[in-house]
Design an enzyme around this catalytic site. Structure first.
Site, mmCIF file in Angstrom:
data_model
loop_
_atom_site.group_PDB
_atom_site.id
_atom_site.type_symbol
_atom_site.label_atom_id
_atom_site.label_comp_id
_atom_site.label_asym_id
_atom_site.label_seq_id
_atom_site.Cartn_x
_atom_site.Cartn_y
_atom_site.Cartn_z
ATOM 1 C CD GLU A 112 -1.367 -0.763 3.604
ATOM 2 O OE1 GLU A 112 -2.005 -1.821 3.465
ATOM 3 O OE2 GLU A 112 -1.482 -0.140 4.523
ATOM 4 C CE LYS A 114 6.242 4.871 6.073
ATOM 5 N NZ LYS A 114 6.210 6.514 6.390
ATOM 6 C CG ASP A 116 5.206 12.588 4.005
ATOM 7 O OD1 ASP A 116 5.444 12.394 5.219
ATOM 8 O OD2 ASP A 116 5.862 13.477 3.366
ATOM 9 C CE1 TYR A 225 -2.036 4.785 8.771
ATOM 10 C CE2 TYR A 225 -1.763 2.421 9.543
ATOM 11 C CZ TYR A 225 -1.348 4.000 9.749
ATOM 12 O OH TYR A 225 -0.713 4.464 10.671
ATOM 13 C CE LYS A 315 11.131 6.695 5.133
ATOM 14 N NZ LYS A 315 10.171 7.361 5.614
ATOM 15 C CB CYS A 409 14.996 47.087 -11.524
ATOM 16 S SG CYS A 409 13.643 46.371 -12.007
ATOM 17 C CB CYS A 412 12.623 49.008 -15.384
ATOM 18 S SG CYS A 412 12.646 49.324 -13.803
ATOM 19 C CB CYS A 427 12.482 47.786 -8.932
ATOM 20 S SG CYS A 427 11.838 48.644 -10.132
ATOM 21 C CB CYS A 432 9.173 48.022 -13.073
ATOM 22 S SG CYS A 432 10.228 46.585 -13.131
HETATM 23 ZN ZN LIG Z 1 11.970 47.707 -12.295
#
Ligand SMILES: [Zn+2]
Length: 688
Positions: A112, A114, A116, A225, A315, A409, A412, A427, A432
């Site tokens: 089956e 497993k 998590d 389970y 695992k 930036c 731009c 920025c 921009c």
């Molecule tokens: Zn920018």
């Protein structure tokens, strides 16, 4: 029995059956609307006849009041941990040991997935859910019954109570479905809240909420389970048949995926198949559990310490890999924040090719000392974008170069600013292009204006072809213009035009969220909407007036005032209003101007406030806590749940450390208020 009593019993039975068909069999036989109608009818009848109340009624999942803390539960039979097998050879070795002890070779194996998630023990008495407990250390867990009751795939009452043992315990894994987890994180990010790291942590956090209403909002699910124990009834002779029986009783068992094999080869092939296909499922798995099917064989094999000899976890490999970091790139977010990310030599991490990973911010890069050219450990945790854990120092050659944040930036070319005390560089150019893209994308998202069909690619296409320049231009897009776009059909164009038009009637909080004002999350947007009634009044309010709104501190007020002091931002609002976005200049509702009901995130919690804060005076912080249902005391004791510590916190901070009381920051306090989610402060012995 009266007619009403009979009808109530009948409705409960019907709804239980429909829940079973929907959540367990995944095969509903009525439409959602019909279900809702039955549900409402039952609610109304129960409200009229309180003497017929039943905690196992399908209407009674939520509604319990928050608890001050979780009670301890002693497991009648310990919840086990499993030994691990990391490859086929180790799996074969496990089976051979069992064969030796059983002195036979002809036994079936059940495989089956497993899950998590978090192991939970559910106790049923007379066919009804009596208790739900976490695994804890295996011997003692916590009573999380009220929270588990909110999980729709956990039956409150069994399908055929007559056939069920008078007392029984089943075990299962509570988990966060991937799709629900993604939605939750989208919302959190849109609200300016940090996303959860992975579904497992999010499930753990959701299950340990003191307020079940928070858990109820989280869409958790369960796979059962195993049978823990049963009293007073005959149970099937094999594990597989037990699972089938549990499903008939109403439990959600993953029988579509669980398989029984006569040979080790079959089981090994199953494990391999799962390792390949695991990412396609709506739940996270970290392996396959292989069990010996016959329960008399299981008893014969017994345990070594806490680990059963009759089961093993095959695992999957760890979700980490090592690769070379070739460059560090920088993205620009919608508020202008510069986010560095690692460009990597492509590497497989648990079945997925990873080429990029997040590096968070400059401070994080410095702290981890990650340099361009380093070999780095890359980790993929569930749904989250991969991240760089750190460099492999042994593989340094001396040719690696430290990272420098660009001073302009990357999109731009405007100079970059760094907020006082904040980790992010920004920025500050509102025009921009990178910011524009993120702004439009966020504006259209589900958490904001919810324009269906306006996804990332289309936003990039519209901006790239200069068909739109900013948010208000969206409302100039006609069906005809959209239909002229590459890869856009008539029907999609019509749907999108309709979705854009429909977004004009969104609420004030949706617009505020869509405008992307710094520090304005969902809760703050609601408070502001209630106070000001429309966007225009809010936009014209000064810092002082904003600060007077309970729950809005000086930092948030300053951020809002600064946003609307910017001529470009005001222009955007004006143009949205001209385009017909209604709530900007709407007549404020009659009750605007009140404080409304604040969410009672702190109910049952005791706080001590100490030190100097940035956004609050001491008395404002205390009022902030009390308005949300919390208690404030003057000194720290064992009953204190949180100490909120600002700058220069003195002896109270020391008291908290001595008594093991979690110490949280101002930011954690406001995040807690906003999300209803207690901050995750590690305290020895207090975690799952
Ligand atoms: Zn920018």
């Amino acid at each position: 029995m009266t007619d009403a009593a009979r009808r109530i019993g009948d409705l409960r039975e019907q709804l239980r059956l429909h829940n079973y068909r929907y959540h367990v069999l995944d095969d509903p036989i009525i439409a959602d609307g019909e279900y809702d109608a039955l549900f409402r009818e039952l609610q109304a009848l129960e409200a009229a006849r309180p003497e017929l109340a039943d905690p196992a009624s399908p209407t009674q999942r939520v509604g319990a009041e928050p608890t001050p803390q979780f009670a301890e539960v002693v497991h009648p039979r310990p919840m086990l941990s499993l030994g691990n097998a990391f490859n086929e050879g180790e799996l074969a070795a496990w089976r051979n040991r069992a064969a030796g002890l059983l002195e036979r070779d002809d036994f079936d194996l059940v495989c089956e997935p497993k899950i998590d998630g978090l192991a939970i023990a559910l106790t049923y008495e007379a066919g009804r859910l009596a208790q739900a407990a976490t695994r804890g250390d295996g011997s003692r867990g916590e009573d999380v019954t009220l929270n588990v009751r909110t999980i729709k795939s956990v039956p409150l009452a069994l399908q055929s109570p007559e056939g069920a043992p008078p007392r029984m315990e089943v075990r299962g894994e509570v988990y966060f479905p991937r799709d629900a987890f993604r939605r939750l994180n989208e919302e959190r990010e849109a609200n300016g809240e940090p996303p959860f790291a992975n579904p497992r942590n999010a499930a753990a956090g959701s299950l340990r909420q003191l307020d079940p209403r928070v858990t109820a909002g989280r869409s958790l699910a369960i796979w059962v389970y195993q049978l823990g124990w049963a009293e007073g009834a005959e149970t099937p002779p094999t594990h597989y048949e037990t699972l089938e029986w549990l499903r008939e009783l109403g439990f959600r068992v993953n029988l579509q995926e669980i398989e029984r094999f006569a040979s080790l080869e079959g089981a090994a092939a199953y494990c391999e198949k799962w390792e390949r296909e695991r990412d396609a499922k709506n739940y996270q798995t970290d392996g396959v559990v292989v069990k010996i099917d016959r329960l008399d064989y299981q008893r014969h094999l017994g345990f070594v310490g806490r680990e059963p000899r009759w089961a093993v976890a095959r695992k999957f490999p760890a979700e980490q890999a090592v690769t070379r970091l070739t460059a560090i790139g920088v993205n620009v977010g919608r508020t202008g924040a510069l986010n560095p990310y690692a460009m990597l030599d492509p590497v497989q991490v648990s079945g997925v090719t990873v080429r990029q990973a997040t590096l968070h911010n400059e401070d994080d890069i410095r702290r981890k000392d990650v340099r361009v050219g380093d070999y780095v450990i890359v980790e993929r945790a569930g749904e989250v974008i991969p991240q760089v854990v750190g460099p492999v120092l042994e593989r340094r050659t001396g040719d690696e170069t430290p990272f420098e944040m660009p001073s302009v930036c990357p999109s731009c070319g405007s100079p970059v600013a760094r907020d006082e005390g904040a980790a992010a560089h920004r920025c500050v150019n509102a025009a921009c292009p990178a910011q524009r893209y993120e702004r439009v994308r966020h504006f259209a998202s589900r958490a904001a204006m919810d324009i269906e069909g306006l996804g990332e690619k289309l936003v990039a296409q519209l901006l790239g072809a200069a068909i739109i320049r900013d948010l208000p231009d969206l409302y100039d897009l006609t069906k005809e213009r959209l239909a002229g776009l590459e890869r856009m059909g008539e029907k999609s164009a019509a749907n999108l035009a309709a979705a854009i038009a429909a977004s004009k009637s969104r609420s004030v909080p949706a617009i505020l969220s869509g405008l992307g004002v710094l520090h304005v999350g969902a809760e703050t947007a609601d408070l502001l909407a209630r106070r000001f009634g429309n966007v225009r009044r809010l936009m014209d309010a000064g810092q002082e007036e904003l600060e007077a709104v309970p729950g809005v501190g000086p930092i948030v007020a300053a951020a809002i005032a600064a946003h609307f002091a910017n001529a470009g931002n005001r222009d955007i609002v004006d143009r949205l209003a001209q385009a017909g976005v209604e709530a900007i200049d709407a007549e404020p509702p009659a009750d605007a101007g009140g404080t409304g009901d604040l969410p009672q995130s702190f109910t049952g919690k005791r706080f001590v406030v100490t030190g100097r804060m940035e956004g609050f005076t001491r008395s404002q912080a205390e009022a902030f806590i009390k308005e949300r249902g919390g208690q404030v005391s003057g000194s720290v004791s064992k009953k204190t749940n949180f100490v909120v510590a600002g700058e220069e916190a003195g002896s109270k901070r020391d008291d908290a450390e001595r008594l093991g009381v979690p110490i949280i920051s101002e930011e954690q306090l406001t995040a807690f208020a906003e999300s209803g989610e207690a901050p995750d402060v590690p305290i020895a012995g207090a975690l799952l």
